[in-house]
Enzyme design. Structure first.
Site, PDB file in Angstrom:
ATOM      1  N   ARG A   1     -63.365  23.016  41.135  1.00 31.80           N
ATOM      2  CA  ARG A   1     -63.004  22.342  39.866  1.00 31.80           C
ATOM      3  C   ARG A   1     -63.732  22.929  38.653  1.00 31.80           C
ATOM      4  NH1 ARG A   1     -63.294  17.423  43.036  1.00 31.80           N
ATOM      5  NH2 ARG A   1     -61.199  16.966  43.741  1.00 31.80           N
TER       6      ARG A   1
ATOM      7  N   LYS B   1     -57.452  31.622  27.444  1.00 29.48           N
ATOM      8  CA  LYS B   1     -56.177  31.475  28.158  1.00 29.48           C
ATOM      9  C   LYS B   1     -56.309  32.215  29.480  1.00 29.48           C
ATOM     10  CE  LYS B   1     -52.673  30.811  24.631  1.00 29.48           C
ATOM     11  NZ  LYS B   1     -51.469  31.379  23.996  1.00 29.48           N
TER      12      LYS B   1
ATOM     13  N   GLU C   1     -51.541  44.889  20.126  1.00 28.66           N
ATOM     14  CA  GLU C   1     -52.137  43.577  19.827  1.00 28.66           C
ATOM     15  C   GLU C   1     -53.033  43.656  18.583  1.00 28.66           C
ATOM     16  OE1 GLU C   1     -51.066  40.920  21.308  1.00 28.66           O
ATOM     17  OE2 GLU C   1     -50.933  41.143  23.485  1.00 28.66           O
TER      18      GLU C   1
ATOM     19  N   LYS D   1     -59.177  36.637  15.943  1.00 29.12           N
ATOM     20  CA  LYS D   1     -58.846  35.793  17.096  1.00 29.12           C
ATOM     21  C   LYS D   1     -59.798  34.601  17.181  1.00 29.12           C
ATOM     22  CE  LYS D   1     -57.105  35.152  21.510  1.00 29.12           C
ATOM     23  NZ  LYS D   1     -56.392  35.657  22.643  1.00 29.12           N
TER      24      LYS D   1
ATOM     25  N   GLU E   1     -53.537  25.531  21.197  1.00 24.08           N
ATOM     26  CA  GLU E   1     -52.246  25.957  20.671  1.00 24.08           C
ATOM     27  C   GLU E   1     -51.345  24.789  20.288  1.00 24.08           C
ATOM     28  OE1 GLU E   1     -50.750  29.670  22.395  1.00 24.08           O
ATOM     29  OE2 GLU E   1     -48.744  28.841  22.244  1.00 24.08           O
TER      30      GLU E   1
ATOM     31  N   ARG F   1     -52.433  28.644  16.607  1.00 24.74           N
ATOM     32  CA  ARG F   1     -52.649  29.635  17.671  1.00 24.74           C
ATOM     33  C   ARG F   1     -51.336  30.246  18.155  1.00 24.74           C
ATOM     34  NH1 ARG F   1     -56.807  29.699  22.835  1.00 24.74           N
ATOM     35  NH2 ARG F   1     -56.126  31.749  23.552  1.00 24.74           N
TER      36      ARG F   1
ATOM     37  N   ASN G   1     -48.696  34.742  19.187  1.00 19.25           N
ATOM     38  CA  ASN G   1     -47.624  35.169  20.094  1.00 19.25           C
ATOM     39  C   ASN G   1     -46.525  35.947  19.379  1.00 19.25           C
ATOM     40  OD1 ASN G   1     -48.489  34.050  22.643  1.00 19.25           O
ATOM     41  ND2 ASN G   1     -48.236  32.065  21.659  1.00 19.25           N
TER      42      ASN G   1
ATOM     43  N   HIS H   1     -44.159  38.130  21.326  1.00 19.94           N
ATOM     44  CA  HIS H   1     -44.349  37.853  22.753  1.00 19.94           C
ATOM     45  C   HIS H   1     -43.127  37.178  23.390  1.00 19.94           C
ATOM     46  CE1 HIS H   1     -48.410  38.929  21.767  1.00 19.94           C
ATOM     47  NE2 HIS H   1     -48.877  38.678  22.969  1.00 19.94           N
TER      48      HIS H   1
ATOM     49  N   HIS I   1     -42.225  39.098  26.478  1.00 20.65           N
ATOM     50  CA  HIS I   1     -42.317  38.543  27.840  1.00 20.65           C
ATOM     51  C   HIS I   1     -40.966  38.643  28.537  1.00 20.65           C
ATOM     52  CE1 HIS I   1     -46.134  35.886  27.041  1.00 20.65           C
ATOM     53  NE2 HIS I   1     -46.422  37.165  27.176  1.00 20.65           N
TER      54      HIS I   1
ATOM     55  N   HIS J   1     -47.655  45.207  29.011  1.00 23.78           N
ATOM     56  CA  HIS J   1     -47.609  44.036  28.135  1.00 23.78           C
ATOM     57  C   HIS J   1     -47.558  44.466  26.653  1.00 23.78           C
ATOM     58  CE1 HIS J   1     -48.381  40.017  26.631  1.00 23.78           C
ATOM     59  NE2 HIS J   1     -49.402  40.486  25.941  1.00 23.78           N
TER      60      HIS J   1
END
Ligand code: NAD
Ligand code: GLY
Length: 360
Positions: free
Chosen positions: A120, A142, A184, A226, A236, A240, A244, A247, A251, A264
């Site tokens: 955990r 993330k 990026e 960032k 987000e 935030r 993306n 993206h 993606h 990517h």
């Protein structure tokens, strides 16, 4: 060495950026209180950097367990995660033992998710070794893995205790990977930092030539951007999402082509040109702005058109995006260069025109 901070109250942490930092394991030691650490790396990065790091930690009395995963985006999945869990459980790794991610964004994302979930939650340190991971994925917490039905669909927000970016590791990075990282970097200029975009236009050749000063500056400025965004919106719920840019399209390209076929950063580059094209169709950007965006990616040696998957396939894949809300795809688009917005208010015909015009 430059040290920046991600300000998240009790989860705040430093980002150290500089050359030769892997020789400086004293920075890591306060994060390894019980003198035991687990390093997760892959078959490409481990032969380059794992031995030296383990040896230096060992000479400071740290017992190191290493876990080596196969290399590639196609291994960012539950099988790799289980390799980590199996190794940790077999070694009876304890809650105070940190996991150290040594590698690019794939290793960082999987290791972070393993750290978030094993017992955990155990401490986690990011040692990013690609440009992309030094400017983006190692910062912000993330973590996660891909699912056959969608990229990064399984994961958690879980912040590292520290990011240590040794810029000398970039010397061994293949050119194609360096360029993917630049995608990026350009993103920060486009969404919120026009002066940085102008700096990139003036210094792209230096970055491609791996000029030490230019790389250090680009990494610092990217991480500063960032850290500000993450500090303001960790989970987000607003700003935030602007990170993306490109993206949603990117993606879809990565997934549609099969994970690992397009890098990517390559998907983000072509996806960002699509986002700029769509922004022009909405009469926000001028055609010269779109050309400027396209030109910068071209100079970085990145793709500026996507593969011809067909509008229907793109729309189906984009419908799997994490940002979908109330069944509607939400796009990050550009009002002007340096100023991004999030919107779901995009007429379908304009979107289809973009997909047609920007794929080949
Ligand atoms: P990657 O981790 O696959 O690394 C690229 C390649 O470079 C790999 O083959 C790797 O083994 C190799 N490599 C790494 N460091 C090296 C070095 N110093 N010398 C030689 N080779 C080296 O890819 P990436 O571009 O670093 O990361 C992409 C991943 O990051 C994607 O899965 C993407 O979804 C994720 N990502 C996550 C976030 C986030 O916020 N968590 C942000 C952006 C991207
Ligand atoms: N790379 C997107 C984010 O960290 O939010």
């Amino acid at each position: 060495m430059e040290t920046l901070h991600v300000g998240l109250a009790e989860r705040s942490y430093p980002i150290h950026i500089g050359s030769g930092l892997l020789n400086n394991v004293e920075i890591l030691l306060p994060h390894i209180p019980h003198k035991r650490a687990v390093i997760v790396s892959n078959t490409t990065v481990a032969p380059l950097y794992l031995h030296g790091l383990s040896e230096k930690l060992g000479s400071n009395g740290v017992q190191v367990q290493s876990i080596i995963l196969p290399d590639g985006e196609q291994y960012k999945n539950g099988d790799s995660l289980n390799i980590i869990y199996d190794a940790l459980l077999s070694a009876r790794s304890e809650r105070s033992t940190p996991l150290i991610a040594l590698g690019g964004g794939v290793i960082g994302d999987i290791t972070g998710y393993a750290a978030a979930t094993y017992l955990r939650g155990v401490p986690f340190i990011q040692i990013p070794t690609t440009l992309l991971s030094q400017v983006d994925s190692s910062v912000g917490g993330k973590t996660g893995i891909n699912h056959p039905l969608g990229k990064n669909m399984i994961g958690a927000f879980y912040q590292p205790g520290m990011v240590l970016a040794d810029t000398t590791t970039l010397n061994t990075l293949p050119d194609k990977e360096l360029r993917a990282g630049i995608a990026e970097v350009i993103k920060y200029g486009l969404i919120r930092d026009l002066p940085f975009l102008e700096w990139l236009e003036a210094n792209m050749e230096k970055l491609l030539a791996r000029d030490t000063g230019a790389l250090q500056y680009a990494i610092e400025r990217s991480c500063r951007n960032k850290a500000e965004v993450v500090g303001a919106d960790e989970r987000e719920s607003g700003e935030r999402a602007l990170l993306n840019l490109g993206h949603t399209f990117g993606h879809a390209i990565e997934n549609g082509m099969g994970y690992g076929v397009w890098l990517h950063g390559e998907g983000v580059a072509a996806g960002t040109v699509m986002a700029a094209d769509l922004s022009q169709r909405l009469e926000w950007l001028h055609s010269e702005d779109v050309l400027r965006v396209r030109r910068l990616f071209e100079r970085a040696g990145l793709p500026v058109v996507g593969p011809r998957l067909g509008a229907e396939k793109y729309l189906q894949l984009m419908g799997l995006d994490k940002k979908v809300e109330d069944g509607k795809i939400r796009f990050i688009l550009l009002k002007t260069l340096g100023n991004a917005v999030i919107t779901s208010d995009v007429p379908q015909p304009l979107l289809e025109q973009t997909l047609e015009a920007c794929s080949a």
